[in-house]
Enzyme design. Structure first.
Site, mmCIF file in Angstrom:
data_model
loop_
_atom_site.group_PDB
_atom_site.id
_atom_site.type_symbol
_atom_site.label_atom_id
_atom_site.label_comp_id
_atom_site.label_asym_id
_atom_site.label_seq_id
_atom_site.Cartn_x
_atom_site.Cartn_y
_atom_site.Cartn_z
ATOM 1 N N LEU A 1 -2.882 9.389 1.372
ATOM 2 C CA LEU A 1 -2.816 10.832 1.626
ATOM 3 C C LEU A 1 -2.947 11.566 0.292
ATOM 4 O O LEU A 1 -2.240 11.246 -0.660
ATOM 5 C CB LEU A 1 -1.488 11.185 2.298
ATOM 6 N N ASN B 1 7.907 7.037 2.705
ATOM 7 C CA ASN B 1 7.052 5.855 2.900
ATOM 8 C C ASN B 1 7.874 4.608 2.618
ATOM 9 O O ASN B 1 8.824 4.644 1.826
ATOM 10 C CB ASN B 1 5.861 5.895 1.938
ATOM 11 N N GLU C 1 13.103 -4.573 5.268
ATOM 12 C CA GLU C 1 12.425 -3.286 5.500
ATOM 13 C C GLU C 1 13.073 -2.582 6.682
ATOM 14 O O GLU C 1 13.381 -1.389 6.634
ATOM 15 C CB GLU C 1 10.934 -3.501 5.796
ATOM 16 N N HIS D 1 7.253 0.743 1.181
ATOM 17 C CA HIS D 1 6.267 -0.078 0.487
ATOM 18 C C HIS D 1 6.843 -1.487 0.333
ATOM 19 O O HIS D 1 8.013 -1.631 -0.038
ATOM 20 C CB HIS D 1 5.979 0.542 -0.882
ATOM 21 N N MET E 1 -1.687 3.124 6.703
ATOM 22 C CA MET E 1 -2.487 2.500 5.654
ATOM 23 C C MET E 1 -3.621 3.392 5.144
ATOM 24 O O MET E 1 -4.625 2.892 4.645
ATOM 25 C CB MET E 1 -3.033 1.159 6.148
ATOM 26 N N ARG E 2 -3.478 4.718 5.246
ATOM 27 C CA ARG E 2 -4.437 5.644 4.640
ATOM 28 C C ARG E 2 -3.765 6.329 3.467
ATOM 29 O O ARG E 2 -2.598 6.754 3.570
ATOM 30 C CB ARG E 2 -4.889 6.731 5.628
ATOM 31 N N ASN F 1 8.365 -1.339 11.923
ATOM 32 C CA ASN F 1 9.305 -0.446 11.239
ATOM 33 C C ASN F 1 9.658 0.755 12.115
ATOM 34 O O ASN F 1 10.811 1.192 12.145
ATOM 35 C CB ASN F 1 8.749 0.004 9.888
ATOM 36 N N ASP G 1 2.124 5.495 -4.141
ATOM 37 C CA ASP G 1 3.367 4.715 -4.218
ATOM 38 C C ASP G 1 4.214 5.145 -5.422
ATOM 39 O O ASP G 1 4.926 4.328 -6.012
ATOM 40 C CB ASP G 1 3.051 3.209 -4.295
HETATM 41 C C1 GAR Z 1 5.111 -3.138 6.393
HETATM 42 O O1 GAR Z 1 5.345 -4.377 5.746
HETATM 43 C C2 GAR Z 1 5.037 -2.017 5.391
HETATM 44 O O2 GAR Z 1 5.906 -2.180 4.294
HETATM 45 C C3 GAR Z 1 3.606 -2.107 4.940
HETATM 46 O O3 GAR Z 1 2.881 -2.388 6.096
HETATM 47 C C4 GAR Z 1 3.709 -3.125 7.001
HETATM 48 C C5 GAR Z 1 3.679 -2.409 8.332
HETATM 49 O O4 GAR Z 1 4.341 -3.146 9.321
HETATM 50 N N1 GAR Z 1 3.181 -0.889 4.330
HETATM 51 C C6 GAR Z 1 2.294 -0.813 3.354
HETATM 52 O O5 GAR Z 1 1.750 -1.781 2.883
HETATM 53 C C7 GAR Z 1 2.009 0.585 2.856
HETATM 54 N N2 GAR Z 1 1.107 0.559 1.758
HETATM 55 P P1 GAR Z 1 4.762 -2.468 10.679
HETATM 56 O O6 GAR Z 1 3.527 -1.751 11.230
HETATM 57 O O7 GAR Z 1 5.169 -3.611 11.559
HETATM 58 O O8 GAR Z 1 5.871 -1.501 10.403
#
Ligand code: GAR
Length: 217
Positions: free
Chosen positions: A97, A111, A178, A113, A94-95, A14, A149
């Site tokens: 906050l 963010n 995304e 999701h 993935m922490r 992303n 979220d």
């Molecule tokens: C993405 O799919 C994002 O939506 C998800 O982690 C992935 C990261 O991919 N985020 C979450 O689950 C947040 N709780 P990336 O590192 O390739 O962007």
């Protein structure tokens, strides 16, 4: 220049999608914005290497080096604040906050999701969507508040769930969207087309349409 700081934990796709949009559309000159730093809570995050390749500051604040969540967040806040960011973009960060971090920056943190919020908050969203038998899955960009979220929704993309899907296939289909909506949402926030007012994401109809996608592949 509007400064964007990106927080990651892993792959960084992303982040790359946003950075590629910024380069393609020359955000530095067209809207006066740039990504100034990528910060990971994991030293092995692939996205840190990718950031370095773009010549962007790549730093790690390793959560494992801190005894408490508060101590980690304090250090993270310190490192993020050094850049005086206008926008902080969580991209696969993935922490969780807590209010201690978020309340000082409310309205400035986005963010993404991998689900159509408010459904499927938390982890394992794709498997849970399949298990629930929903026909539409997708992704949501939202402002970050201390509620997990739970902040105001900025952008959403909806994609079908197919009978042959497993969580990986569905995740791959959602990820394509995304990358599209996150770059658009970041741009809309940086340019003031989306504003955070009274805990709502405020925008006009045209902007809302640009931030709503329906995908097939
Ligand atoms: C993405 O799919 C994002 O939506 C998800 O982690 C992935 C990261 O991919 N985020 C979450 O689950 C947040 N709780 P990336 O590192 O390739 O962007």
């Amino acid at each position: 220049m509007k400064k964007i700081v990106v927080l990651i934990s892993g792959r960084g796709s992303n982040f790359v999608a946003i950075q590629e949009s910024a380069l393609r559309e020359d955000w530095e000159h067209s809207i006066g914005a740039k990504i100034v730093a990528v910060i990971s809570n994991r030293p092995d995050a692939k996205g840190l290497e990718l950031a370095k390749n773009y010549g962007i500051d790549a730093l790690c604040v390793d959560h494992k080096a801190f005894d408490t969540r508060e101590a980690f967040e304090e250090k993270l806040y310190e490192v993020v604040s050094q850049y005086e960011p206008d926008l902080i973009v969580l991209a696969g960060f993935m922490r969780i906050l807590t209010a201690g971090f978020v309340d000082r920056l409310e309205g400035k943190i986005l963010n993404i999701h991998p689900a159509l919020l408010p459904s499927f908050k938390g982890l394992d969203t794709h498997q849970r969507a399949i298990d629930a038998g929903v026909r539409m899955a997708g992704t949501t960009v939202h402002f970050v508040t201390a509620a997990l979220d739970g902040g105001a929704i900025i952008a959403q993309a909806a994609v079908p769930v197919l009978p042959s899907d497993d969580a990986h296939r569905l995740a791959d289909r959602v990820l394509v969207y995304e990358h599209q909506i996150y770059a658009r949402a970041v741009k809309a926030c940086v340019t003031g087309k989306v504003r955070y007012e009274n805990e709502r994401a405020v925008m006009d109809d045209q902007t809302a349409l640009e931030l709503t996608l329906f995908g097939q592949i």
